[in-house]
Design a protein around this motif. Structure first.
Motif, short mmCIF file in Angstrom:
data_model
loop_
_atom_site.label_atom_id
_atom_site.label_comp_id
_atom_site.label_asym_id
_atom_site.label_seq_id
_atom_site.Cartn_x
_atom_site.Cartn_y
_atom_site.Cartn_z
N LEU A 1 44.54 39.16 35.81
CA LEU A 1 43.54 38.48 36.64
C LEU A 1 42.72 37.52 35.78
O LEU A 1 42.40 37.83 34.64
N PRO A 2 42.34 36.34 36.35
CA PRO A 2 41.49 35.43 35.58
C PRO A 2 40.14 36.08 35.24
O PRO A 2 39.70 37.02 35.93
N ALA A 3 39.48 35.56 34.19
CA ALA A 3 38.24 36.18 33.71
C ALA A 3 37.17 36.29 34.79
O ALA A 3 36.43 37.27 34.83
N ILE B 1 43.43 29.65 28.44
CA ILE B 1 42.62 28.50 28.89
C ILE B 1 43.26 27.84 30.12
O ILE B 1 42.58 27.58 31.10
N SER B 2 44.58 27.61 30.07
CA SER B 2 45.18 26.88 31.20
C SER B 2 45.07 27.66 32.50
O SER B 2 44.74 27.09 33.55
N THR B 3 45.29 28.99 32.46
CA THR B 3 45.22 29.77 33.70
C THR B 3 43.79 29.80 34.25
O THR B 3 43.57 29.54 35.43
N ALA C 1 53.01 33.41 34.52
CA ALA C 1 53.25 34.36 35.63
C ALA C 1 52.68 35.74 35.28
O ALA C 1 52.10 36.41 36.14
N THR C 2 52.82 36.16 34.02
CA THR C 2 52.28 37.45 33.61
C THR C 2 50.75 37.44 33.64
O THR C 2 50.13 38.37 34.13
N PHE C 3 50.16 36.36 33.10
CA PHE C 3 48.69 36.27 33.08
C PHE C 3 48.11 36.31 34.49
O PHE C 3 47.02 36.81 34.70
N MET C 4 48.86 35.72 35.47
CA MET C 4 48.34 35.66 36.84
C MET C 4 48.93 36.78 37.70
O MET C 4 48.66 36.85 38.89
N ASP C 5 49.75 37.62 37.09
CA ASP C 5 50.40 38.73 37.78
C ASP C 5 51.07 38.31 39.09
O ASP C 5 50.77 38.82 40.17
N ILE C 6 51.96 37.31 38.96
CA ILE C 6 52.71 36.88 40.15
C ILE C 6 54.20 37.02 39.87
O ILE C 6 54.64 36.98 38.72
N LYS C 7 54.96 37.21 40.95
CA LYS C 7 56.41 37.24 40.82
C LYS C 7 56.95 36.12 41.70
O LYS C 7 57.32 36.32 42.85
N PRO C 8 56.97 34.91 41.15
CA PRO C 8 57.33 33.76 42.00
C PRO C 8 58.79 33.78 42.43
O PRO C 8 59.65 34.27 41.69
N SER D 1 41.05 42.61 28.98
CA SER D 1 41.08 43.25 30.29
C SER D 1 41.69 42.29 31.32
O SER D 1 42.48 42.71 32.18
N SER D 2 41.35 41.01 31.19
CA SER D 2 41.89 39.99 32.08
C SER D 2 43.41 39.89 31.95
O SER D 2 44.14 39.89 32.95
N ILE D 3 43.90 39.87 30.70
CA ILE D 3 45.35 39.75 30.49
C ILE D 3 46.05 41.04 30.96
O ILE D 3 47.05 40.99 31.68
N ASN D 4 45.49 42.19 30.63
CA ASN D 4 46.12 43.46 31.01
C ASN D 4 46.17 43.66 32.52
O ASN D 4 47.13 44.21 33.05
#
Ligand SMILES: Nc1ncnc2c1ncn2[C@@H]1O[C@H](COP(=O)(O)OP(=O)(O)O)[C@@H](O)[C@H]1O
Ligand SMILES: [Mg+2]
Length: 398
Positions: free
Chosen positions: A349-351, A150-152, A179-186, A343-346
Motif C-alpha cells: 500500500l502507498p505510504a 517514489i514513482s508509486t 505491481a508488488t508495491f501496489m499489490d495488484i495482479k494485472p 510497512s508500506s512495501i510489506n
C-alpha cells in the motif's frame, strides 16, 4: 519549421549523393556542407556547429573516431551519425564511445535513414506535442535507491491531488516491482500492450491498464517473463508513449538502473527526469555520471531534477555539499522513514494509506503538489502565448 543543419562527410561520391537524395525528401533536414574527409571538415564543424554530422568511418576508422571524440567533447550539442560499409560490434561500440549517437550500415536503407533523422530531430527540437500530458520518469543508475517507492507514491498523490488521469508505467522491463508495491495482479502487461497497440481501438489503454482502487490512477506492469521484455523495441516504447500522452494528463515511469537503448528511449520521451540519489559519495558520483550522460544526450538542464531520498537532517554530508558536487540545486528531499516505507512495501500500500500524517506521506504529497502546480502553470503560460485573445477574454470574464 526548425531544420537540422547537417554536414555530410564521405570519401565516396555515390554515398554522398545517395544521402543528399534522401535528405532532399526530408523537410527537417538541411544539408549545409559536404566534405570528403573529417580532417577537411574539422575547422568548419567547430566554427559553424551544425546540429548533425553524418560521417563515414569505413576508411581511417581510428583517426576519424578520434576526431569525432575531440569534437563531441568540445561541442556536445553536435550529434554524429556514423556510417560504414564493413563493421563489427566492436567498431560500433567504439563509435558510440567516441560520442556517435546513431549507426547506419551501408548501403543505407531509406527507411532506416528517415527513422534515425526523425529521432534526432525530436531529440533536438522536441516532439511536436499536441497533448498537454507530462511524462515524469524516476531514474537512478543505482538499484535500491528508492525509485519504485517514489514513482508509486508520487503517481498516486498526483492522481488524488489533480483528479486528472494518471498512468503509472513500470519500465524496469526485466525486474519491475510496481505491481508488488501496489499489490495488484494485472490482467495485462506492457509486453501485451505494445504488441497489440494499433491506435484504432479508442478504449484499448483504459481496458488494459489496471485501474487502481477508486482513484484516477491506472497501472501498466512489467512483463512476467524476462524473455518477453527482450522483444520490446525502442520504436514500440515511443509508440506507447504517444498513445499514453493522448489518454492521460500525467505519465509516471519507474525505470531500471541500466543505461541501455530502452532506458534511453524512455528518457528521450520524458519531460522531467527525477534523478534520485542518496547522500553518500558513491551515489553522488553516479549521479554526476548521469548528469554528464544527460548533457551528452543533449537534454536541457531543466529537464532533470535532483531528488535526495532517505534524507536525514544530521547527515555528515550536507545538501550544500551535494549541490556543490553536482553543480545543481536539489529539487526535493524525501526523509528517511524506514518503518513507514517497510510497512508500506510489506502491505503493498502507498505510504498515505499506511500513515497519512507520517513525514514521508506528507512529503510525497507536497512533491506531487509542487510538481503538478508547476506543470499546470506551464500549461497556462503556453496557452496564453499560443492564444492571447482567448485568454485575455478569460481574464476579463474572471
Ligand atoms: N524514504 C525512505 N526511507 C527509508 N527507506 C527507504 C526510503 N525509500 C526507500 N527505502 C528503502 O529502500 C529500499 C529500496 O527502495 P526501492 O524503491 O525498491 O528502490 P529502487 O526501485 O531504486 O530499487 C526499500 O526496500 C526501502 O526499504
Ligand atoms: Mg525498483
Amino acid at each position: 519549421m526548425h531544420k537540422l543543419k547537417t554536414f555530410i562527410i564521405d570519401s565516396d561520391e555515390n554515398s554522398r549523393e545517395l544521402i543528399q537524395n534522401y535528405a532532399n525528401e526530408l523537410e527537417c533536414l538541411e544539408i549545409s556542407d559536404v566534405f570528403n574527409s573529417i580532417e577537411n571538415a574539422y575547422e568548419h564543424i567547430i566554427k559553424e556547429v551544425p546540429n548533425l554530422v553524418i560521417v563515414d568511418i569505413t576508411k581511417n576508422q581510428p583517426e576519424t573516431l578520434k576526431l569525432i571524440e575531440k569534437i563531441t567533447t568540445q561541442k556536445q550539442q553536435i550529434k554524429f551519425v556514423v556510417t560504414a560499409l564493413s563493421y563489427d560490434t566492436d567498431s560500433i561500440i567504439k563509435a558510440m564511445r567516441a560520442g556517435a549517437r546513431e549507426f547506419l550500415p551501408k548501403p543505407i536503407i531509406k527507411d532506416d535513414f528517415v527513422t534515425t533523422i526523425n529521432k534526432l530531430n525530436e531529440q533536438t527540437y522536441g516532439r511536436e506535442k499536441t497533448t498537454n500530458c507530462k511524462v515524469i520518469t524516476i531514474f537512478s543508475n543505482k538499484g535500491g535507491i528508492g525509485k519504485t517507492s517514489i514513482s508509486t507514491n508520487l503517481a498516486l498523490e498526483i492522481a488524488n491531488i489533480t483528479k486528472e488521469k494518471v498512468a503509472l508505467v513500470d519500465m524496469n522491463f526485466q525486474l519491475g516491482d510496481v505491481a508488488t508495491f501496489m499489490d495488484i495482479k494485472p490482467s495485462f502487461d506492457i509486453s501485451y500492450v505494445v504488441k497489440n497497440l494499433d491506435g484504432t481501438d479508442e478504449s484499448f489503454l483504459e481496458s488494459t491498464l489496471e485501474h487502481y482502487k477508486d482513484t484516477n490512477l491506472y497501472i501498466l506492469a512489467d512483463p512476467p517473463y524476462m524473455e518477453q521484455a527482450k522483444d520490446i523495441t525502442p520504436e514500440q516504447i515511443t509508440k506507447l508513449f504517444d498513445a499514453l500522452r493522448e489518454k492521460f494528463s500525467y505519465v509516471i515511469v519507474d525505470t531500471s538502473n541500466t543505461f541501455d537503448g530502452k532506458t534511453i528511449t524512455v528518457l528521450d520521451n520524458t519531460d522531467f527526469i527525477m534523478l534520485v540519489t542518496i547522500v553518500n559519495l558513491p551515489a553522488i558520483r553516479n549521479c554526476q555520471r548521469c548528469l554528464d550522460i544527460f548533457e551528452r544526450l543533449g537534454y536541457d538542464k531543466d529537464k532533470t531534477k535532483i531528488v535526495i531520498n532517505r534524507y536525514m537532517e544530521n547527515d555528515e554530508v550536507t545538501v550544500e555539499d551535494v549541490e556543490n558536487a553536482l553543480n545543481k540545486k536539489i529539487y526535493w528531499k524525501i526523509p528517511n522513514n524506514y518503518f513507514t516505507i517497510m510497512s508500506s512495501i510489506n502491505k503493498g500500500l502507498p505510504a498515505s494509506y499506511i500513515n497519512p500524517s507520517s513525514n514521508i506521506a506528507q512529503c510525497y504529497r507536497e512533491l506531487a503538489t509542487v510538481l503538478s502546480d508547476n506543470i499546470y502553470k506551464q500549461k497556462v503560460a503556453k496557452k496564453i502565448v499560443r492564444d492571447p485573445l482567448i485568454n485575455f477574454k478569460n481574464l476579463i470574464n474572471g
